[in-house]
Scaffold this motif. Structure first.
Motif, PDB file in Angstrom:
ATOM      1  N   TYR A   1      -3.422   3.328 -22.356  1.00 11.43           N
ATOM      2  CA  TYR A   1      -4.110   2.186 -21.763  1.00 11.43           C
ATOM      3  C   TYR A   1      -3.519   1.842 -20.405  1.00 11.43           C
ATOM      4  O   TYR A   1      -2.319   1.972 -20.174  1.00 11.43           O
ATOM      5  N   ASP A   2      -4.395   1.449 -19.508  1.00 10.10           N
ATOM      6  CA  ASP A   2      -3.971   1.039 -18.162  1.00 10.10           C
ATOM      7  C   ASP A   2      -4.843  -0.126 -17.756  1.00 10.10           C
ATOM      8  O   ASP A   2      -6.043  -0.112 -17.996  1.00 10.10           O
ATOM      9  N   GLU A   3      -4.244  -1.184 -17.189  1.00 12.70           N
ATOM     10  CA  GLU A   3      -5.134  -2.259 -16.739  1.00 12.70           C
ATOM     11  C   GLU A   3      -5.040  -2.487 -15.245  1.00 12.70           C
ATOM     12  O   GLU A   3      -5.669  -3.369 -14.708  1.00 12.70           O
ATOM     13  N   VAL A   4      -4.267  -1.634 -14.576  1.00 13.69           N
ATOM     14  CA  VAL A   4      -4.121  -1.814 -13.125  1.00 13.69           C
ATOM     15  C   VAL A   4      -5.403  -1.388 -12.414  1.00 13.69           C
ATOM     16  O   VAL A   4      -5.987  -2.142 -11.638  1.00 13.69           O
ATOM     17  N   GLU A   5      -5.872  -0.181 -12.707  1.00  8.45           N
ATOM     18  CA  GLU A   5      -7.063   0.330 -12.006  1.00  8.45           C
ATOM     19  C   GLU A   5      -8.195   0.707 -12.948  1.00  8.45           C
ATOM     20  O   GLU A   5      -9.328   0.844 -12.512  1.00  8.45           O
ATOM     21  N   ALA A   6      -7.883   0.940 -14.212  1.00  9.25           N
ATOM     22  CA  ALA A   6      -8.936   1.381 -15.129  1.00  9.25           C
ATOM     23  C   ALA A   6      -9.929   0.243 -15.365  1.00  9.25           C
ATOM     24  O   ALA A   6      -9.538  -0.873 -15.671  1.00  9.25           O
ATOM     25  N   ARG A   7     -11.195   0.524 -15.233  1.00  5.82           N
ATOM     26  CA  ARG A   7     -12.203  -0.503 -15.413  1.00  5.82           C
ATOM     27  C   ARG A   7     -13.421   0.030 -16.170  1.00  5.82           C
ATOM     28  O   ARG A   7     -13.835   1.185 -15.981  1.00  5.82           O
ATOM     29  N   ALA A   8     -13.971  -0.881 -16.995  1.00 11.15           N
ATOM     30  CA  ALA A   8     -15.261  -0.640 -17.629  1.00 11.15           C
ATOM     31  C   ALA A   8     -16.353  -1.171 -16.695  1.00 11.15           C
ATOM     32  O   ALA A   8     -16.147  -2.156 -15.994  1.00 11.15           O
ATOM     33  N   ILE A   9     -17.496  -0.512 -16.678  1.00 11.78           N
ATOM     34  CA  ILE A   9     -18.592  -0.932 -15.787  1.00 11.78           C
ATOM     35  C   ILE A   9     -19.808  -1.318 -16.632  1.00 11.78           C
ATOM     36  O   ILE A   9     -20.204  -0.574 -17.540  1.00 11.78           O
ATOM     37  N   SER A  10     -20.376  -2.481 -16.311  1.00 15.83           N
ATOM     38  CA  SER A  10     -21.523  -2.989 -17.066  1.00 15.83           C
ATOM     39  C   SER A  10     -22.691  -3.326 -16.148  1.00 15.83           C
ATOM     40  O   SER A  10     -22.510  -3.581 -14.953  1.00 15.83           O
ATOM     41  N   VAL A  11     -23.873  -3.369 -16.741  1.00 20.70           N
ATOM     42  CA  VAL A  11     -25.000  -4.013 -16.070  1.00 20.70           C
ATOM     43  C   VAL A  11     -24.954  -5.480 -16.480  1.00 20.70           C
ATOM     44  O   VAL A  11     -24.781  -5.793 -17.662  1.00 20.70           O
ATOM     45  N   ASP A  12     -25.112  -6.376 -15.528  1.00 22.67           N
ATOM     46  CA  ASP A  12     -25.050  -7.819 -15.762  1.00 22.67           C
ATOM     47  C   ASP A  12     -26.331  -8.292 -16.444  1.00 22.67           C
ATOM     48  O   ASP A  12     -27.427  -7.872 -16.079  1.00 22.67           O
ATOM     49  N   SER A  13     -26.198  -9.175 -17.414  1.00 27.37           N
ATOM     50  CA  SER A  13     -27.395  -9.681 -18.110  1.00 27.37           C
ATOM     51  C   SER A  13     -28.366 -10.347 -17.129  1.00 27.37           C
ATOM     52  O   SER A  13     -29.580 -10.275 -17.302  1.00 27.37           O
ATOM     53  N   ARG A  14     -27.849 -10.972 -16.072  1.00 29.65           N
ATOM     54  CA  ARG A  14     -28.720 -11.610 -15.076  1.00 29.65           C
ATOM     55  C   ARG A  14     -29.510 -10.578 -14.281  1.00 29.65           C
ATOM     56  O   ARG A  14     -30.682 -10.754 -13.979  1.00 29.65           O
ATOM     57  N   GLY A  15     -28.815  -9.481 -13.950  1.00 32.06           N
ATOM     58  CA  GLY A  15     -29.490  -8.425 -13.188  1.00 32.06           C
ATOM     59  C   GLY A  15     -30.613  -7.795 -13.994  1.00 32.06           C
ATOM     60  O   GLY A  15     -31.675  -7.448 -13.455  1.00 32.06           O
ATOM     61  N   ILE A  16     -30.383  -7.634 -15.286  1.00 38.96           N
ATOM     62  CA  ILE A  16     -31.417  -7.030 -16.139  1.00 38.96           C
ATOM     63  C   ILE A  16     -32.663  -7.910 -16.156  1.00 38.96           C
ATOM     64  O   ILE A  16     -33.789  -7.446 -15.933  1.00 38.96           O
ATOM     65  N   LEU A  17     -32.455  -9.199 -16.404  1.00 40.48           N
ATOM     66  CA  LEU A  17     -33.618 -10.101 -16.454  1.00 40.48           C
ATOM     67  C   LEU A  17     -34.369 -10.124 -15.131  1.00 40.48           C
ATOM     68  O   LEU A  17     -35.611 -10.092 -15.105  1.00 40.48           O
ATOM     69  N   GLU A  18     -33.637 -10.152 -14.039  1.00 39.66           N
ATOM     70  CA  GLU A  18     -34.275 -10.197 -12.710  1.00 39.66           C
ATOM     71  C   GLU A  18     -35.180  -8.981 -12.501  1.00 39.66           C
ATOM     72  O   GLU A  18     -36.314  -9.099 -12.029  1.00 39.66           O
ATOM     73  N   ALA A  19     -34.666  -7.838 -12.890  1.00 37.30           N
ATOM     74  CA  ALA A  19     -35.467  -6.616 -12.707  1.00 37.30           C
ATOM     75  C   ALA A  19     -36.676  -6.596 -13.632  1.00 37.30           C
ATOM     76  O   ALA A  19     -37.788  -6.249 -13.219  1.00 37.30           O
ATOM     77  N   LEU A  20     -36.480  -7.000 -14.873  1.00 41.33           N
ATOM     78  CA  LEU A  20     -37.605  -6.987 -15.815  1.00 41.33           C
ATOM     79  C   LEU A  20     -38.712  -7.932 -15.344  1.00 41.33           C
ATOM     80  O   LEU A  20     -39.894  -7.619 -15.427  1.00 41.33           O
ATOM     81  N   ARG A  21     -38.307  -9.054 -14.812  1.00 40.96           N
ATOM     82  CA  ARG A  21     -39.301 -10.033 -14.313  1.00 40.96           C
ATOM     83  C   ARG A  21     -39.950  -9.601 -13.008  1.00 40.96           C
ATOM     84  O   ARG A  21     -41.169  -9.545 -12.905  1.00 40.96           O
ATOM     85  N   LYS A  22     -39.120  -9.300 -12.017  1.00 38.95           N
ATOM     86  CA  LYS A  22     -39.637  -9.163 -10.659  1.00 38.95           C
ATOM     87  C   LYS A  22     -40.102  -7.750 -10.332  1.00 38.95           C
ATOM     88  O   LYS A  22     -41.013  -7.574  -9.534  1.00 38.95           O
ATOM     89  N   VAL A  23     -39.449  -6.781 -10.904  1.00 37.11           N
ATOM     90  CA  VAL A  23     -39.839  -5.408 -10.560  1.00 37.11           C
ATOM     91  C   VAL A  23     -40.844  -4.850 -11.564  1.00 37.11           C
ATOM     92  O   VAL A  23     -41.821  -4.207 -11.194  1.00 37.11           O
ATOM     93  N   TYR A  24     -40.604  -5.158 -12.817  1.00 36.71           N
ATOM     94  CA  TYR A  24     -41.472  -4.554 -13.845  1.00 36.71           C
ATOM     95  C   TYR A  24     -42.521  -5.526 -14.386  1.00 36.71           C
ATOM     96  O   TYR A  24     -43.480  -5.096 -15.023  1.00 36.71           O
ATOM     97  N   GLY A  25     -42.320  -6.831 -14.173  1.00 37.41           N
ATOM     98  CA  GLY A  25     -43.321  -7.801 -14.628  1.00 37.41           C
ATOM     99  C   GLY A  25     -43.577  -7.768 -16.118  1.00 37.41           C
ATOM    100  O   GLY A  25     -44.691  -8.038 -16.570  1.00 37.41           O
ATOM    101  N   VAL A  26     -42.568  -7.462 -16.905  1.00 37.03           N
ATOM    102  CA  VAL A  26     -42.759  -7.382 -18.358  1.00 37.03           C
ATOM    103  C   VAL A  26     -42.374  -8.728 -18.977  1.00 37.03           C
ATOM    104  O   VAL A  26     -41.352  -8.854 -19.648  1.00 37.03           O
ATOM    105  N   GLU A  27     -43.240  -9.709 -18.780  1.00 34.53           N
ATOM    106  CA  GLU A  27     -42.930 -11.091 -19.161  1.00 34.53           C
ATOM    107  C   GLU A  27     -42.703 -11.262 -20.660  1.00 34.53           C
ATOM    108  O   GLU A  27     -41.842 -12.026 -21.090  1.00 34.53           O
ATOM    109  N   ALA A  28     -43.493 -10.570 -21.471  1.00 30.78           N
ATOM    110  CA  ALA A  28     -43.345 -10.732 -22.919  1.00 30.78           C
ATOM    111  C   ALA A  28     -41.964 -10.265 -23.361  1.00 30.78           C
ATOM    112  O   ALA A  28     -41.329 -10.883 -24.215  1.00 30.78           O
ATOM    113  N   LEU A  29     -41.526  -9.202 -22.789  1.00 33.43           N
ATOM    114  CA  LEU A  29     -40.211  -8.679 -23.125  1.00 33.43           C
ATOM    115  C   LEU A  29     -39.122  -9.649 -22.674  1.00 33.43           C
ATOM    116  O   LEU A  29     -38.165  -9.929 -23.401  1.00 33.43           O
ATOM    117  N   VAL A  30     -39.295 -10.206 -21.485  1.00 34.98           N
ATOM    118  CA  VAL A  30     -38.343 -11.186 -20.972  1.00 34.98           C
ATOM    119  C   VAL A  30     -38.290 -12.385 -21.911  1.00 34.98           C
ATOM    120  O   VAL A  30     -37.214 -12.872 -22.284  1.00 34.98           O
TER     121      VAL A  30
END
Lengths: 703, 703
Positions: free
Chosen positions: A655-684
């Motif tokens: 284990y290392d915490e100096v530089e090792a990092r996990a990378i995620s998609v942000d829950s806010r970014g997901i919703l923004e894309a589903l709404r504004k780019v894909y327009g999938v309102e029911a899913l949102v």
């Protein structure tokens, strides 16, 4: 960082503090790090909190993680975890893997070909039962048999009693055995996938790098009895996301780590296993890359394999770099020295080292003839194509099923039967041209490794070149036909023999050698497991408390904080945003792999470019964690893990915490894309409310 | 199919007739196939015709062929032969390799960094002289030394007498030694290059494939005393091109073939050398491909290396497929059997086989520490970067030059001095980031092959990881600075030692082991050469006439006809045209590598789409023939070789005329493009008239 059956996933390391104690750790849900959480963050991980998170977490048996995000069975994972299913659902006409998919109505959700989801229900320590079956005076082969029989009996008994999928898991390299029971979902339907180009923006070039800009998400729905499954435990969606420095948790299925290996075993990885694996991966990468470049349809057919190969290669390259750094070995040597030299410890270390010497002799043969995984659709390196895997399975099934349950090769156990049949009768498209390409290259590898003049190689090639032989075998076999497989499966050994299928006959020719090497490999494994059990007891005695075992593609909890880092003296901020996505594409003049799907070019002005898109955190993760939810103290979904940085590949070993990092998609970014780019309102709406909207789902804004 | 220092260039092979007799052959200009030409085509290859063609032919020492096409020094070759020079002339601001170049005026022609052109003037058989120096009772090491000394003396004597570059060439694997004398041109200027995307349209995907659509040409001008060289022998440009079925000739420099190898040697290639080389090439291809994808400037810096690696890998893969086809070995065995079992023959075959066993033991070490080529800018596999090559050269120069000429390593001979200095003081840009990347990977390869714990490896790595060590060495060395190199070269051993340059000191550390393996390798080679001399005499006695020796990157003549072929039952026409180019790009929706340069999109309507663009013929060629002129009976330029098809890769081992084809750009297609797409009228005029137009050259129509 999908698991994909590979050893976990390390880079360098200028400043990285190499720690062999898993300070953060991939913790068992049955042995959570309560004290540490309390002490460091004042957080109480209650039984109810843990049980809810455990039952909200989903394992994708194709090699990843996910979570329920609505009461109506909606499951979120990564696009690259769903890629396997998208590929299988695609055709020359509909390339869902490349172009994405959105079900305009619930009825339009597409049933996956052979996807199985598992949801963990309970964990039981069965170490005593398993070890009781193995007398101390048994030889290694008898001990391995006895252990396998005991495990099969426990699994079968549990399945009969509970109806739940029951797997006995080997922990601490053999220090403990736990029974994991899962609820299975095999009717799983595709709800939504973005274009691969936004899910994997930056491609192989940006893979394992940061900053990143990937919408690496894919949504499925679990069904039961033809209806969306009703799910009690699911994660509520957070519209706020996580803040810099906030404590968060990852609940997912890290595939494999090697932190508890001895020095001798680490050297084996560095000197033997990794060089072999990397050479093979690079060979396949070049093969598939060139074939894909020739023709668009080739590229479509090879896409999932190609991603798998590239992703694995980059992970292994990073891990190899970690293994090549002297600091890791120095720390490991110090750790072993600290265990003292009691006869039992020294003897166990010596037994592991002797076993490693045997593995060195056997490894290439084991990889070529037996393989890393024992699954219906996984073939060994010398015959690497789905057709051979199916042919071998058809050959072995009647032989194995005729034996008592405990004496079979483990994948033919009664407890595994349902999942086994799901895989065997997959309707997955298998393309003869790609199969021929892969088999020809694999046969060539066999000839190079054993020598072209080797009698076994000559029998396999039957007087042909690898290409000619592969063409003959793939064009001659019927195993790609599901009806044929069902017929042989029902007909038993006589039907298999009567079919005279050329590929099954090849599997028959290879089988004695393949079984022999597997048996020897498992004997070596048994000796190592016994030795590791001793070493784990010594470590436990030394530290006086439990530690997280190496990863085993079973559910684990890790904790950490959202946090940037410094790379080569440059500060890297924890969050990226949509503005950064467009800037990175522009910096590369929109050229591959930095091109954007047409929809993303069109919808740019609709997006709030300041919305957080991807983020990094200090969680201890590894390949297999892909698709794991990132949750806050309230158990809400604040993001989804999709990758680690190159520096994080060291996590396979320390284990290392100096530089090792996990990378995620942000829950806010997901919703923004589903709404504004894909327009999938029911899913949102479903994500925001935790259940499907009552009214019919609105159609998408655009194509 | 540039030679690039690699073994020549094979596929398979359903129908291909494998012939071990070089029916067509790569003929020596001193032993032309007069009888065959007369008998088959009624053509008289007169001395004058041969002399004119020989002196019109140009060798690019960077690894290709070309020809004079005007009295004013104009030389045509392939774009991919000129790529090395285009790369060296390019910068972050001017990417001539990618974007092309056109000198609007004579003054604007760009002087190449370190290009040397050779034009063959005479050939002399010195077999007797060389062999007289080697007593039959000398041990292998003494025999190798004596032979090297005799060759150095002949070369030096010839240079002093004639002023011409003088190289003794080993033919028939040691059956004969010929002295080749060349006129050298070292002031060579770039005149015209198209965009790489039209020169290499279809990229790696289409490389070695047909039909093709490549404008793979590049024009240089040889200068003497600051003025365009006056050239007596040059090829007249044919506006008519060649017709289907027409007899034509290729005069060029095939790099390397292995047709005269024994069965044991061929097995060595198949089982040892090719697998090693292919694994290394694929490793480098993945390394450079990934690095290039990260960043446009990375891609520019790595472009020439990357092309070299991909091209070599595809050639080797094809040759490996040929070696894996049982027919080739069966034919070779039959051929050896036919030589009879006289003691001398049997003994020679046995000596070759024994030598091969020694090579098997030594090969990896030889590749890692010594290398395939002995040139100023060529480093062995364990240290593969320009900086190491320069460091080793600086280290060795004072040591070698202090010895008598005949006792030196051959590249330090007096005869080679001029070309040596040209290479050593190259102003070629050497990028430290790319160098670090390459050296780190190479050091990793060394550690994998010798083992990380090997004491030599530990000395080389000095307690660092390969990446850290590479970074330290490349950032610490000054060898990339030409002034530094001149200073050390002038200062001798004392200056070299005083510099304490870290990379030179590494070369010093490695040097004893490197010299030792080179010496052993050369001893083995001597034994094989002596044995091959015997075998060649036996073959000569058997057939009663001369045959073309294996290719050695010296001038050869091959004859053949323009002719299509059949692939997998499909007829492939001999010519393609410009209409086909646009159709292929459209079929791939203009996506990489089938995109067209902007100019080609704009000028489409100006082009006559029916003009022939590329063509195939039955000539016997191999890597190194790239840029060779295709000439008709009248000695006129009708096209330029730039590739062979995959089926043609078998030519490394045996001639085939069923499917093996050479691929050329048609002389008509070249003119059409220069006129209509590039508007370079003065250049067109020079090609058509064979001399520069008197009036100043008109500027180009567009940018």
């Amino acid at each position: 960082m999908k698991i994909l059956g590979l050893a976990g996933s390390l880079m360098l390391f200028g400043a990285a503090a190499v720690s062999l104690r898993a300070d953060a750790g991939m913790w068992l849900f049955s042995e959570p790090p309560r004290e540490q959480l309390k002490a460091r963050y004042g957080f109480d991980a209650t039984d109810a909190w843990l049980d809810h998170l455990m039952k909200s977490s989903v394992r994708f048996n194709s090699g990843g993680s996910g979570s329920f995000v609505s009461a109506d069975g909606l499951v979120i994972t990564n696009h690259h975890v769903g890629a396997d299913d998208l590929q299988k659902l695609s055709s020359a006409e509909h390339n869902y893997l490349r172009d994405g998919f959105s079900a305009a109505t619930p009825e339009a959700e597409l049933k996956c070909v052979d996807l199985e989801l598992n949801v963990l229900q309970s964990i039981e320590d069965v170490t005593g039962q398993v070890n009781a079956a193995v007398d101390a005076d048994l030889s290694a082969d008898k001990a391995a048999e006895a252990r396998r029989a005991a495990i099969a009996a426990i699994e079968k008994g549990s399945l009969e009693k509970t109806g739940l999928r029951s797997d006995v898991v080997t922990l601490h390299q053999g220090g403990a055995y736990h029974l994991y029971r899962y609820k299975r979902y095999t009717d799983v339907r595709l709800v939504f996938a973005p274009e691969q180009q936004i899910a994997f923006f930056g491609g192989d070039a940006d893979n394992f790098e940061y900053p990143r800009y990937n919408l690496d998400v894919c949504l499925f729905r679990a069904y039961e009895n033809g209806k969306p499954a009703h799910i009690e435990n699911f994660l509520r969606w957070s519209a706020q996301g996580a803040a810099d420095g906030e404590l968060t948790f990852v609940s997912g299925h890290p595939g494999h780590t090697d932190r508890q290996l001895t020095l001798a075993e680490l050297k084996f990885l560095r000197d033997v296993q990794f060089p072999y694996t990397l050479a093979r991966l690079k060979r396949l990468e070049v093969l598939l890359g060139n074939w894909s470049a020739r023709d668009g349809e080739n590229a479509r057919r090879a896409r999932d394999d190609y991603f798998y190969i590239q992703n694995s290669r980059k992970a292994y390259d990073g891990e190899m770099a970690a293994l090549q750094a002297p600091a890791l070995f120095a720390a490991k040597a110090t750790g072993e020295h600290a265990l003292g030299n009691a006869a039992e410890v020294a003897g166990s270390l010596a037994r592991v080292a002797a076993s490693v010497e045997q593995q060195k002799e056997l490894m290439v043969r084991q990889r070529l003839l037996d393989g890393r995984r024992h699954e219906v659709l996984f073939a060994p390196d010398a015959f690497w194509c789905d057709s051979f895997a199916l042919a071998r399975t058809l050959l072995r099934t009647p032989v194995e099923r005729a034996k008592p349950d405990g004496e079979r090769l483990e994948e033919y156990s009664d407890a595994a039967r349902e999942s086994f049949e799901l895989a065997l009768f997959t309707e997955k498209p298998i393309h003869s041209d790609l199969e021929t390409l892969k088999l020809a290259d694999s046969l060539g590898l066999l000839a190079e490794q054993f020598g072209h003049d080797d009698p076994f190689v000559q029998q396999v090639l039957a007087g042909k070149s690898p290409r000619q032989r592969a063409y003959e075998l793939i064009s001659g076999t019927k195993v790609r036909d599901v009806a044929f497989r069902r017929e042989l499966y029902a007909g038993g050994a006589a039907a298999v023999a009567a079919a005279k299928d050329p590929l099954i006959e090849l599997a028959r020719l290879v089988d004695p050698a393949a079984r022999e090497v597997r048996k020897r490999w498992e004997e070596i494994g048994e000796v190592k497991q016994q030795a590791h059990a001793v070493l784990e007891r010594a470590r436990f005695a030394q530290r006086g408390t439990g530690a997280a075992p190496d990863a085993t593609f079973t559910l684990r909890l890790s904790y950490g904080v959202v946090k940037g880092y410094t790379e080569s003296g440059k500060a890297i901020a924890p969050f990226t945003d949509y503005a950064g996505l467009y800037a990175r594409s522009a910096a590369h003049e929109g050229r591959e792999p930095f091109d954007l799907p047409a929809r993303w070019v069109e919808k740019r002005s609709a997006l709030d470019l300041a919305v957080p898109f991807n983020l990094v955190s200090t969680h201890d993760i590894i390949g297999g964690n892909s698709g794991s939810p990132l949750v806050n103290r309230a158990g809400e979904f604040v993001g989804i893990i999709f990758d680690g940085n190159l520096q994080g590949l060291i996590l396979a070993f320390a284990y290392d915490e100096v530089e090792a990092r996990a990378i995620s998609v942000d829950s806010r970014g997901i919703l923004e894309a589903l709404r504004k780019v894909y327009g999938v309102e029911a899913l949102v709406e479903e994500l925001v409310n935790g259940r499907r909207p009552a009214a019919p789902r609105a159609p998408r804004v655009d194509g």
